[in-house]
Enzyme design. Structure first.
Site, mmCIF file in Angstrom:
data_model
loop_
_atom_site.group_PDB
_atom_site.id
_atom_site.type_symbol
_atom_site.label_atom_id
_atom_site.label_comp_id
_atom_site.label_asym_id
_atom_site.label_seq_id
_atom_site.Cartn_x
_atom_site.Cartn_y
_atom_site.Cartn_z
ATOM 1 N N LEU A 160 11.030 1.420 6.890
ATOM 2 C CA LEU A 160 10.471 1.866 5.623
ATOM 3 C C LEU A 160 11.187 3.155 5.235
ATOM 4 O O LEU A 160 11.304 4.068 6.064
ATOM 5 C CB LEU A 160 8.969 2.151 5.763
ATOM 6 C CG LEU A 160 8.351 2.603 4.448
ATOM 7 C CD1 LEU A 160 8.078 1.415 3.542
ATOM 8 C CD2 LEU A 160 7.097 3.410 4.667
ATOM 9 N N GLU B 88 12.446 3.221 13.904
ATOM 10 C CA GLU B 88 11.492 4.173 13.326
ATOM 11 C C GLU B 88 10.253 4.201 14.196
ATOM 12 O O GLU B 88 10.136 3.445 15.168
ATOM 13 C CB GLU B 88 11.142 3.791 11.879
ATOM 14 C CG GLU B 88 10.462 2.450 11.730
ATOM 15 C CD GLU B 88 10.110 2.101 10.280
ATOM 16 O OE1 GLU B 88 9.888 3.014 9.462
ATOM 17 O OE2 GLU B 88 10.051 0.897 9.978
ATOM 18 N N TYR C 92 0.821 -1.209 0.000
ATOM 19 C CA TYR C 92 0.000 0.000 0.000
ATOM 20 C C TYR C 92 0.852 1.255 0.000
ATOM 21 O O TYR C 92 2.078 1.185 0.167
ATOM 22 C CB TYR C 92 -0.954 -0.002 1.206
ATOM 23 C CG TYR C 92 -0.291 0.335 2.535
ATOM 24 C CD1 TYR C 92 0.564 -0.552 3.171
ATOM 25 C CD2 TYR C 92 -0.512 1.571 3.143
ATOM 26 C CE1 TYR C 92 1.168 -0.217 4.385
ATOM 27 C CE2 TYR C 92 0.082 1.905 4.348
ATOM 28 C CZ TYR C 92 0.921 1.006 4.962
ATOM 29 O OH TYR C 92 1.523 1.335 6.149
ATOM 30 N N LYS D 269 6.462 -1.849 1.794
ATOM 31 C CA LYS D 269 5.291 -1.237 2.434
ATOM 32 C C LYS D 269 4.118 -2.217 2.349
ATOM 33 O O LYS D 269 3.189 -2.070 1.555
ATOM 34 C CB LYS D 269 4.960 0.118 1.790
ATOM 35 C CG LYS D 269 4.128 0.997 2.707
ATOM 36 C CD LYS D 269 4.260 2.453 2.353
ATOM 37 C CE LYS D 269 3.275 3.345 3.103
ATOM 38 N NZ LYS D 269 3.378 3.287 4.554
HETATM 39 N N1 PDD Z 1 2.974 5.139 7.073
HETATM 40 N N2 PDD Z 1 7.703 4.112 8.580
HETATM 41 C C1 PDD Z 1 6.587 3.385 8.634
HETATM 42 C C2 PDD Z 1 6.623 2.072 9.324
HETATM 43 C C3 PDD Z 1 5.405 3.856 8.051
HETATM 44 O O1 PDD Z 1 4.289 3.111 8.095
HETATM 45 C C4 PDD Z 1 5.399 5.133 7.432
HETATM 46 C C5 PDD Z 1 4.182 5.707 6.760
HETATM 47 C C6 PDD Z 1 6.585 5.872 7.407
HETATM 48 C C7 PDD Z 1 6.686 7.231 6.742
HETATM 49 O O2 PDD Z 1 6.616 7.120 5.348
HETATM 50 P P1 PDD Z 1 6.082 8.301 4.424
HETATM 51 O O3 PDD Z 1 6.918 9.495 4.704
HETATM 52 O O4 PDD Z 1 6.273 7.793 3.044
HETATM 53 O O5 PDD Z 1 4.646 8.552 4.796
HETATM 54 C C8 PDD Z 1 7.731 5.323 7.984
HETATM 55 C C9 PDD Z 1 1.758 5.552 6.434
HETATM 56 C C10 PDD Z 1 1.572 7.025 6.319
HETATM 57 C C11 PDD Z 1 0.602 4.833 7.081
HETATM 58 O O6 PDD Z 1 0.739 3.628 7.243
HETATM 59 O O7 PDD Z 1 -0.425 5.440 7.389
#
Ligand code: PDD
Length: 307
Positions: A217, A193, A46, A160
């Site tokens: 991620l 993270e 996703y 992801k």
């Molecule tokens: N999550 N690390 C993890 C484990 C994440 O699930 C996310 C984002 C990020 C940040 O990634 P980005 O900058 O591309 O949003 C880091 C999304 C927003 C979610 O699951 O809602």
């Protein structure tokens, strides 16, 4: 493929508009098969893309990461016939959403339940819009709190994947502890993270963040914050630091699509760095907000640091 549900001829102005396997319809009318492998096996990936001023922020980056994630789970063919670079702007326009997100998910599709890949199954491709406001300046200036949890996720956190049970449990534990976000801590106390965010710490004017390996991620916001640091002449060190080491940090902050740059003022109930957002964090938050405004054609927002 039959999408099920009633396809609305014109969902214009429906804030939660859905694209499902080629059709556009209101989200409430979407139907997915019980044996969808995303539902039963978490066999999917996703993205969450931010919508600002009716535009999809960093769409190309998100689509590139989606294609990469699909390749990692051997589902690269799934987007054939779905021109998402055209579909998603159309979906946002149909929804009328100005500020919010698009949730995008691709699964291996509906097939009798079994673990190995099914033959000739049509992947499920869906995306929907949701209105949401970005963090208010007061929320950024107040900062947020994190709750450390052991990282019990799998060894491919760079994908992801929709397998989010460990994040669900970690984020609930954070909420139970009165904190806003979970902080995944690996062996040796290494800070990896957030539950759904990347983390940065400032030590003696240098910005540290976990390297983009298989334990995190590689967030799109993370990448842009690293670029902004370079543009601002702030040195970035992509090296892990520990929870213990964090006690000596001058500043600590989260970054993600939903949070932008968010200062952390307490870790595990203990105030960090005086319990107030620091100057490097706020300068980066300002720079990110200005960059986003520029990209979506809005005037630069007032400065958090100097406002
Ligand atoms: N999550 N690390 C993890 C484990 C994440 O699930 C996310 C984002 C990020 C940040 O990634 P980005 O900058 O591309 O949003 C880091 C999304 C927003 C979610 O699951 O809602």
């Amino acid at each position: 493929m039959n999408t099920g549900g009633n396809v609305s001829p014109d969902p214009h102005g429906v804030p939660e508009s859905l694209y499902l396997n080629g059709a556009y319809l209101p989200l409430v009318d979407g139907r997915i098969g019980v044996e969808d492998r995303g539902f039963q096996l978490g066999d999917g990936v996703y993205e969450v893309v931010k919508v600002v001023n009716g535009r999809l922020l960093w769409l190309e980056d998100h689509l590139q990461r989606l294609v990469w994630s699909l390749g990692q789970i051997r589902l690269q063919h799934a987007l054939r016939g779905h021109a998402l670079d055209r579909v998603l702007p159309r979906l946002v326009a149909l929804s009328g959403v100005q500020q919010g997100t698009v949730y995008l998910q691709v699964t291996r599709g509906v097939a009798p339940r079994d673990f190995p890949f099914p033959d000739e199954v049509e992947p499920t491709v869906l995306a929907y819009t949701r209105p949401a406001e970005p963090p208010a300046p007061e929320a950024v200036l107040a900062g947020t709190t994190v709750h450390p949890v052991e990282d019990v996720r799998w060894a491919r956190c760079d994908i992801k994947s929709t397998n989010l049970l460990a994040a669900v449990l970690a984020k609930q534990a954070a909420r139970d502890a009165g904190a806003d976000e979970a902080l995944f801590v690996g062996p040796g106390g290494v800070v990896r993270e957030g539950g759904s965010s990347n983390v940065f710490a400032v030590f003696a004017g240098r910005v540290w963040t976990h390297p983009a390996d298989t334990h995190i991620l590689n967030g799109i916001t993370r990448r842009h914050v690293i670029d902004l640091c370079a543009r601002m002449g702030v040195e970035v060190v992509e090296r892990a630091f520990t929870l213990e080491g964090l006690e000596a940090a001058d500043e600590f902050f989260l970054v993600s699509t939903a949070r932008d740059v968010m200062p952390v003022v307490a870790v595990g109930g203990r105030p960090l760095a005086g319990g107030r957002p620091g100057p490097v964090t706020l300068a980066l938050a300002d720079a990110l907000r200005a960059e986003v405004a520029r990209l979506v054609g809005l005037p630069a927002p007032p400065s958090l640091l100097h406002g």
